[in-house]
Every structure is written in structure tokens, then in C-alpha cells.
Design an enzyme around this catalytic site. Structure first.
Site, PDB file in Angstrom:
ATOM      1  N   ARG A 233       0.866  -1.190   0.000  1.00 23.92           N
ATOM      2  CA  ARG A 233       0.000   0.000   0.000  1.00 23.92           C
ATOM      3  C   ARG A 233       0.896   1.231   0.000  1.00 23.92           C
ATOM      4  O   ARG A 233       1.768   1.368   0.857  1.00 23.92           O
ATOM      5  CB  ARG A 233      -0.897  -0.019   1.238  1.00 23.92           C
ATOM      6  CG  ARG A 233      -1.754   1.229   1.452  1.00 23.92           C
ATOM      7  CD  ARG A 233      -2.801   1.373   0.365  1.00 23.92           C
ATOM      8  NE  ARG A 233      -3.866   2.291   0.742  1.00 23.92           N
ATOM      9  CZ  ARG A 233      -3.782   3.626   0.706  1.00 23.92           C
ATOM     10  NH1 ARG A 233      -2.657   4.205   0.322  1.00 23.92           N
ATOM     11  NH2 ARG A 233      -4.811   4.368   1.062  1.00 23.92           N
TER      12      ARG A 233
ATOM     13  N   GLU B 125     -11.342   5.231  -5.192  1.00 29.93           N
ATOM     14  CA  GLU B 125     -11.602   3.804  -5.368  1.00 29.93           C
ATOM     15  C   GLU B 125     -12.313   3.540  -6.693  1.00 29.93           C
ATOM     16  O   GLU B 125     -13.219   4.277  -7.079  1.00 29.93           O
ATOM     17  CB  GLU B 125     -12.480   3.283  -4.227  1.00 29.93           C
ATOM     18  CG  GLU B 125     -11.874   3.429  -2.841  1.00 29.93           C
ATOM     19  CD  GLU B 125     -10.724   2.482  -2.606  1.00 29.93           C
ATOM     20  OE1 GLU B 125     -10.631   1.468  -3.332  1.00 29.93           O
ATOM     21  OE2 GLU B 125      -9.912   2.752  -1.702  1.00 29.93           O
TER      22      GLU B 125
ATOM     23  N   ARG C 287      -0.825  -5.550   4.774  1.00 26.08           N
ATOM     24  CA  ARG C 287      -0.129  -5.032   3.596  1.00 26.08           C
ATOM     25  C   ARG C 287       1.090  -4.227   4.041  1.00 26.08           C
ATOM     26  O   ARG C 287       1.065  -3.557   5.079  1.00 26.08           O
ATOM     27  CB  ARG C 287      -1.052  -4.127   2.780  1.00 26.08           C
ATOM     28  CG  ARG C 287      -2.276  -4.812   2.233  1.00 26.08           C
ATOM     29  CD  ARG C 287      -3.172  -3.840   1.483  1.00 26.08           C
ATOM     30  NE  ARG C 287      -3.679  -2.784   2.350  1.00 26.08           N
ATOM     31  CZ  ARG C 287      -4.593  -1.890   1.987  1.00 26.08           C
ATOM     32  NH1 ARG C 287      -5.094  -1.911   0.756  1.00 26.08           N
ATOM     33  NH2 ARG C 287      -5.007  -0.964   2.830  1.00 26.08           N
TER      34      ARG C 287
END
Length: 238
Positions: free
Chosen positions: A76, A84, A126
């Protein structure tokens, strides 16, 4: 996340062993406490000493700020957020597809260098990284500079906040990307910012109202909030 949960369970486990359930002698009680503390210490040490990749090849790009390295590690981009794209039953956001396409062009099949801040993984496990291209340029800053994302500061990860904010201000001044094409459904007379979280809210937002008075800052426009490096609340969507 796993580590946090284990720390939260520690007092419960100790209380269970020492007072409520077991009728055992003091030596055994001390041994149980020692083993619990030892196991938590080993978990902490493992998390602290985890070897994280410093370089890798990008094999897949999920969206504007997330990609996958060869070997399966998901990364990330740290310090920024991108709109998004639609996912399953969730509608996308303005400029989501454009941000994803730009990230694919920028990152896919590139060998990149990863640089970390204080917190190195998020709750989804992540990697959180500043990503540098073979040219030496920072991908996080390029995405913001071109108007495909905005600065999102999550303390204590603030190493490159000033650099990313400079890129965002240039994009705002030049009205690039999302700053040109994405407008809010409703403009407010003012917005409430939180100096601790770097998030800004609509005046009616319950999370904005919960902000301590010592951490409150107000902005007359959305642009002013973004210009100071504040990101929009995910709930009230200012």
C-alpha cells in the site's frame, strides 16, 4: 493486528490463571505467568525483527495506491490515498478508474525500491511503503503531483509528509486530474479539521463534532483543507 490482540488478551489470560479457574500452588502460577510473558515477548521480537523486502518487481496493480510484488507481498503506497474504482457491490469514486490506469502505467513490471516509516504494515497485513522507481522518483509523489490521489497522513508515519504536500499543492494550483474533474455534491460554509488525525469533516459530521477543542481547525473551503494536507472523512465525505 495479531500482535495487538495478543497484548489485549494478556491480562485476561493472567487473571484466568491466577484467580478464577485454577486452584494450584504459587510455583505453578508463577511458571504459567512466565510462559505467557515469554510467548508474548517472542511474538513481539519476531514482529520487530521481521525482514521486509527492500526491492521487488511489481507484477500486479490492484488500484491507484495498491499493488502486488513478485512473491505475493501486497504493498500500500504510504502517505497518499487514491479514489476507489468499483469493486463487487461497492460503487466507485470519481477518478477511480483513471487513478488505477495511471498506477498500472507507472508501476507494472517495474523493479522498485521500498522505503518504510515507523509502522510498516496495516491491519490487512499489507506493507506500507514509499516506493521509488528505477529513475529515483517517488511513485507516491508522482501520483499526487499528477492529480490522481491526495495526501493521507496517518501518524506516526509522517516521514515524507512535507514532500507529498508540496506535490499536492502544485496539482491543486494547476487544477490537474481529480481536482479538475471531481466536485463535491454539496459545498459547506466551512469544514472542521482535526489537527491530530489530519482529517476534515462536514460541520454536521458526528466524528467532527467529537474532535477535542484543542485539536480543532476550521477551513472555509475544501481546497483550503487539502492545501493544508488534510484528507476527507470517509463517513461524511466532504
Amino acid at each position: 493486528m495479531k500482535l495487538t490482540r495478543k497484548w489485549q488478551l494478556l491480562p485476561v489470560m493472567m487473571d484466568f490463571c491466577l484467580r478464577r479457574k485454577f486452584n494450584i500452588n504459587m510455583k505453578i502460577k508463577k511458571a504459567i505467568v512466565f510462559l505467557i510473558l515469554l510467548s508474548v515477548s517472542l511474538i513481539s521480537y519476531r514482529a520487530f525483527c521481521e525482514e521486509l523486502p527492500e526491492v521487488g518487481k511489481v507484477v500486479w496493480v490492484d488500484d491507484g495506491d495498491t499493488f502486488v510484488l513478485e512473491g505475493g507481498e501486497k504493498v500500500r503506497l504510504l502517505g497518499i490515498n487514491c479514489p476507489e474504482k468499483p469493486h463487487k457491490d461497492k460503487p466507485g469514486e470519481c477518478f477511480g478508474y483513471e487513478a488505477t490506469r495511471f498506477a498500472i502505467k507507472l508501476l507494472k513490471r517495474k523493479k522498485v525500491r521500498l522505503e518504510y516509516d515507523r509502522i510498516k504494515r496495516d491491519r490487512y497485513h499489507r506493507l506500507l511503503a514509499y516506493v521509488f522507481l528505477p529513475s529515483g522518483e517517488m511513485a507516491n509523489a508522482i501520483i499526487v503531483r499528477k492529480g490522481f490521489g491526495y495526501v493521507l497522513t496517518v501518524p506516526p508515519n509522517k516521514k515524507y509528509r512535507a514532500r507529498l504536500l508540496r506535490a499536492q499543492r502544485l496539482a491543486l494550483d494547476e487544477n490537474l486530474g481529480m481536482w479538475k474533474h471531481c466536485k463535491p455534491e454539496k459545498e459547506e460554509y466551512y469544514y472542521i479539521g482535526n489537527l491530530r488525525s489530519y482529517i476534515f469533516h462536514r460541520p454536521s459530521c458526528k466524528f467532527g463534532k467529537m474532535t477535542s477543542s484543542k485539536n480543532v481547525i476550521t477551513f472555509s473551503t475544501r481546497k483550503q483543507a487539502f492545501y493544508q494536507g488534510f484528507a476527507p472523512c470517509r463517513r461524511c465525505k466532504p
